[in-house]
Design a protein around this motif. Structure first.
Motif, PDB file in Angstrom:
ATOM      1  N   UNK A   1       0.756  -1.237  -0.104  1.00 17.66           N
ATOM      2  CA  UNK A   1      -0.042   0.033   0.319  1.00 17.66           C
ATOM      3  C   UNK A   1       0.894   1.295   0.036  1.00 17.66           C
ATOM      4  N   UNK A   2       2.072   1.021  -0.002  1.00 19.62           N
ATOM      5  CA  UNK A   2       3.059   2.145   0.132  1.00 19.62           C
ATOM      6  C   UNK A   2       2.848   3.566  -0.668  1.00 19.62           C
ATOM      7  N   UNK A   3       2.445   3.258  -1.964  1.00 22.26           N
ATOM      8  CA  UNK A   3       2.059   4.413  -2.696  1.00 22.26           C
ATOM      9  C   UNK A   3       0.707   5.127  -2.359  1.00 22.26           C
ATOM     10  N   UNK A   4      -0.162   4.041  -2.094  1.00 21.26           N
ATOM     11  CA  UNK A   4      -1.649   4.764  -1.998  1.00 21.26           C
ATOM     12  C   UNK A   4      -1.857   5.274  -0.496  1.00 21.26           C
ATOM     13  N   UNK A   5      -1.187   4.622   0.454  1.00 17.62           N
ATOM     14  CA  UNK A   5      -1.391   5.135   1.870  1.00 17.62           C
ATOM     15  C   UNK A   5      -0.843   6.543   2.062  1.00 17.62           C
ATOM     16  N   UNK A   6       0.486   6.870   1.781  1.00 12.25           N
ATOM     17  CA  UNK A   6       0.725   8.181   1.983  1.00 12.25           C
ATOM     18  C   UNK A   6      -0.023   9.147   0.843  1.00 12.25           C
ATOM     19  N   UNK A   7      -0.697   8.646  -0.260  1.00  8.79           N
ATOM     20  CA  UNK A   7      -1.261   9.693  -0.951  1.00  8.79           C
ATOM     21  C   UNK A   7      -2.583  10.033  -0.295  1.00  8.79           C
ATOM     22  N   UNK A   8      -3.066   8.988   0.477  1.00 10.22           N
ATOM     23  CA  UNK A   8      -4.380   9.235   1.257  1.00 10.22           C
ATOM     24  C   UNK A   8      -4.256  10.120   2.407  1.00 10.22           C
ATOM     25  N   UNK A   9      -3.005   9.968   3.204  1.00  6.15           N
ATOM     26  CA  UNK A   9      -2.928  10.804   4.382  1.00  6.15           C
ATOM     27  C   UNK A   9      -2.130  11.877   3.914  1.00  6.15           C
ATOM     28  N   UNK A  10      -1.521  12.338   2.648  1.00  7.98           N
ATOM     29  CA  UNK A  10      -1.191  13.760   2.311  1.00  7.98           C
ATOM     30  C   UNK A  10      -2.299  14.501   1.534  1.00  7.98           C
ATOM     31  N   UNK A  11      -3.277  13.789   1.000  1.00  5.37           N
ATOM     32  CA  UNK A  11      -4.167  14.306   0.188  1.00  5.37           C
ATOM     33  C   UNK A  11      -4.001  14.472  -0.980  1.00  5.37           C
ATOM     34  N   UNK A  12      -3.157  13.829  -1.796  1.00  4.22           N
ATOM     35  CA  UNK A  12      -2.566  13.790  -3.164  1.00  4.22           C
ATOM     36  C   UNK A  12      -3.066  12.587  -3.913  1.00  4.22           C
ATOM     37  N   UNK A  13      -2.400  12.384  -5.105  1.00  6.74           N
ATOM     38  CA  UNK A  13      -2.845  11.222  -6.038  1.00  6.74           C
ATOM     39  C   UNK A  13      -1.609  10.182  -5.820  1.00  6.74           C
ATOM     40  N   UNK A  14      -2.028   9.008  -5.723  1.00  8.20           N
ATOM     41  CA  UNK A  14      -1.115   7.894  -5.903  1.00  8.20           C
ATOM     42  C   UNK A  14      -1.627   6.864  -6.531  1.00  8.20           C
ATOM     43  N   UNK A  15      -0.784   6.149  -7.599  1.00  7.78           N
ATOM     44  CA  UNK A  15      -1.211   5.271  -8.376  1.00  7.78           C
ATOM     45  C   UNK A  15      -0.181   4.048  -8.362  1.00  7.78           C
ATOM     46  N   UNK A  16      -0.719   2.927  -7.957  1.00 10.73           N
ATOM     47  CA  UNK A  16      -0.181   1.427  -8.038  1.00 10.73           C
ATOM     48  C   UNK A  16      -0.477   0.945  -9.275  1.00 10.73           C
ATOM     49  N   UNK A  17       0.414   1.052 -10.396  1.00 12.36           N
ATOM     50  CA  UNK A  17       0.007   0.404 -11.525  1.00 12.36           C
ATOM     51  C   UNK A  17      -0.116  -1.009 -11.441  1.00 12.36           C
ATOM     52  N   UNK A  18      -0.612  -1.612 -12.420  1.00 10.10           N
ATOM     53  CA  UNK A  18      -0.633  -3.096 -12.951  1.00 10.10           C
ATOM     54  C   UNK A  18       0.389  -3.710 -12.487  1.00 10.10           C
TER      55      UNK A  18
END
Length: 535
Positions: free
Chosen positions: A222-239
């Protein structure tokens, strides 16, 4: 002079070796012949009953075989190219790094034109940038300087991006919070007392602070998506396999992902266009027939005919906060104004079994690859960073006690499982991963994307200095329930800010079909337009 020309320095890493120069010259052995005592210990480990005479015979046979290692040590290995000049940079002072989000600062300018021309980029510190220190958040790797560029670094520079430095990540990336890095905790951009999540901690914070335009994140649980969520930005874990992982520190080849982070979906999609694609076989995670669409051209805002499924099991977790669940549901239903239909879909295997399956894969997989096998493991074709292997081996021998509590937990539990149960549960976890993949695919047969909270609760306060081991482990590993199953299955997942509750950001995750990252980005962009038009 006798020693003139006999020594050479390899790849900027500083290992000095003796080369054979002409017949009869001395060459230090690459691998020494094992002593009889060493062979006896090896025999005991594998329950072999060998007497002294048998050990002597095996020792004699080995002497000839070890000549191969001498020759391999002399041969020059191919490395990924370093195309763009740079200086090592500098370690930022606290006054220029108040959130502790930068590990290292530099200024590497690439091509004078391209899709990323003029855009500034932070590189997560588990990604190799030649000539620039790489710590991966850990004392174990402190002092290491790679002599090669990761494939994605070359692609960013080829596209005109400007690399501004290395962002802090958690200790060997084994944490979903932001306090295990050896350089200290990374502070949340919206509340300095709270976690910015992890392990791509610095990347999320730097984007929220608008210190860079783009950032790289890595994602094994989750290490792209988790900090994106808690920083209020966009993070994409690709296929899994869409973006080459070559030159990044692996944790387990089956769950490793690397991908883009930005403040907008459009920038995230643009960066994915640059990062994605086959890298010539250096990364075995990738299928060779990859095609990369123009993701940005598909960000139309029109979702007519699309069906969005709210994943029932992604809401109402034991750790869920009601305001987070409510905000994500409300955000998802706003997509109806873009033409989508929104309803509920169920995948019973998602929670808690998805987390259990990830645990079975990640704990032993990461222990064996990161710790026991010095960051690479065996059995796969691709680029092996030998200088990093050497650095990790030395670090584990000299700095093991400096590892974070989460890394110690992983090492202790992984070793216990390996010694007492072999690879049974890792193997079964991988087999169950196929069942989990099938379950999500069936839901995605009737829905274009699945949606749920990225993290089921809002950012928490960073632990105090006297926090117990159990408290720190719970905070570091307790927020991955919605994200980690998709590392096992490899589905693309994007986190976007759904809004703020009590002044803290709430992330919404959008998951799509394999290699249909375009649809995930399209849905995220449509929501972003609706959200921003109402703000």
């Amino acid at each position: 002079m006798l020693w003139s020309g006999l020594f050479r320095r390899l790849g900027g890493y500083g290992r000095v070796v003796v080369q054979r120069r002409g017949k009869g010259r001395y060459s230090a052995p690459a691998v020494r012949t094992p002593s009889l005592q060493q062979l006896a210990r090896a025999a005991d480990r594998f329950n072999l009953n060998l007497d002294q005479a048998e050990l002597q015979e095996f020792q004699n046979v080995m002497k000839g075989t070890l000549e191969s290692y001498q020759r391999v040590d002399q041969l020059v290995q191919p490395l990924p190219p370093v195309k763009w000049p740079r200086t090592p940079g500098w370690r930022p002072q606290p006054k220029e790094n108040p959130h502790n989000a930068w590990y290292w600062r530099t200024e590497i300018t690439g091509a004078p034109s391209g899709k990323l021309h003029g855009k500034t980029v932070a590189i997560k510190d588990n990604v190799a940038v030649a000539g620039v220190p790489m710590m991966n958040g850990s004392r174990v790797l402190e002092g290491y300087i790679p002599e090669y560029d990761a494939t994605i670094v070359t692609r960013i520079l080829d596209a005109g991006g400007i690399i501004k430095g290395k962002s802090v990540c958690e200790d060997l990336c084994m944490s979903g919070s932001s306090f295990t890095s050896a350089t200290g905790p990374v502070l949340n951009a919206h509340d300095n007392a709270r976690s910015s999540a992890g392990s791509s901690t610095g990347s999320g914070t730097l984007l929220a602070l608008k210190e860079v335009d783009l950032a790289i994140g890595g994602d094994q649980g989750g290490s792209i998506r988790l900090p994106a969520a808690w920083s209020g930005v966009v993070g994409h874990k690709p296929t899994h396999g869409l973006v080459p992982y070559t030159g990044c520190v692996p944790m387990d080849i089956t769950i490793d992902h690397i991908g883009p982070m930005a403040r907008t979906v459009a920038d995230t999609a643009l960066m994915l266009e640059v990062l994605a694609g086959f890298d010539g076989g250096l990364d075995p995670r990738q299928p060779p027939n990859l095609t990369v669409p123009e993701y940005t051209s598909q960000l139309t805002g029109d979702l007519s005919g699309m069906r969005v499924g709210l994943l029932r099991e992604g809401f109402g977790l034991v750790t869920s906060e009601a305001d987070v669940d409510d905000m994500v549901r409300e955000a998802a239903h706003k997509l109806t104004s873009a033409g989508a239909t929104v309803d509920e879909v169920s995948v019973p295997l998602h929670y808690p079994d998805g987390t259990h399956i990830w645990n079975a894969v990640a704990i032993q997989g990461c222990t064996q690859i990161m710790v026991e096998r010095d960051g690479v493991g065996v059995g796969w074709k691709g680029f092996y960073p030998t200088s990093m292997v050497d650095a990790l081996a030395r670090g584990y021998n000299s700095r093991a006690n400096d590892m974070s509590v989460t890394l110690k937990l992983l090492t202790l539990l992984g070793e216990y499982l390996n010694k007492n149960y072999g690879n049974r549960y890792y193997a079964k976890g991988q087999n169950l991963g196929r069942a989990l993949t099938k379950a999500y695919n069936e839901a995605l047969d009737t829905h274009d994307v699945l949606m749920m909270p990225t993290v089921p609760y809002k950012p928490v306060k960073l632990p105090d200095g006297d926090a117990s081991i159990s408290e720190m482990c719970h905070q570091a590993l307790g927020l991955i329930h919605n994200t980690c199953p998709f590392n096992v299955t490899g589905h693309p997942g994007l986190s976007i800010n759904a809004g703020f509750s009590q002044g803290l950001p709430v992330g919404m995750m959008i998951v799509g079909r394999h290699f249909d990252d375009a649809t995930v980005l399209k849905v995220g962009h449509a929501f972003e337009k609706i959200r921003d038009s109402n703000s």
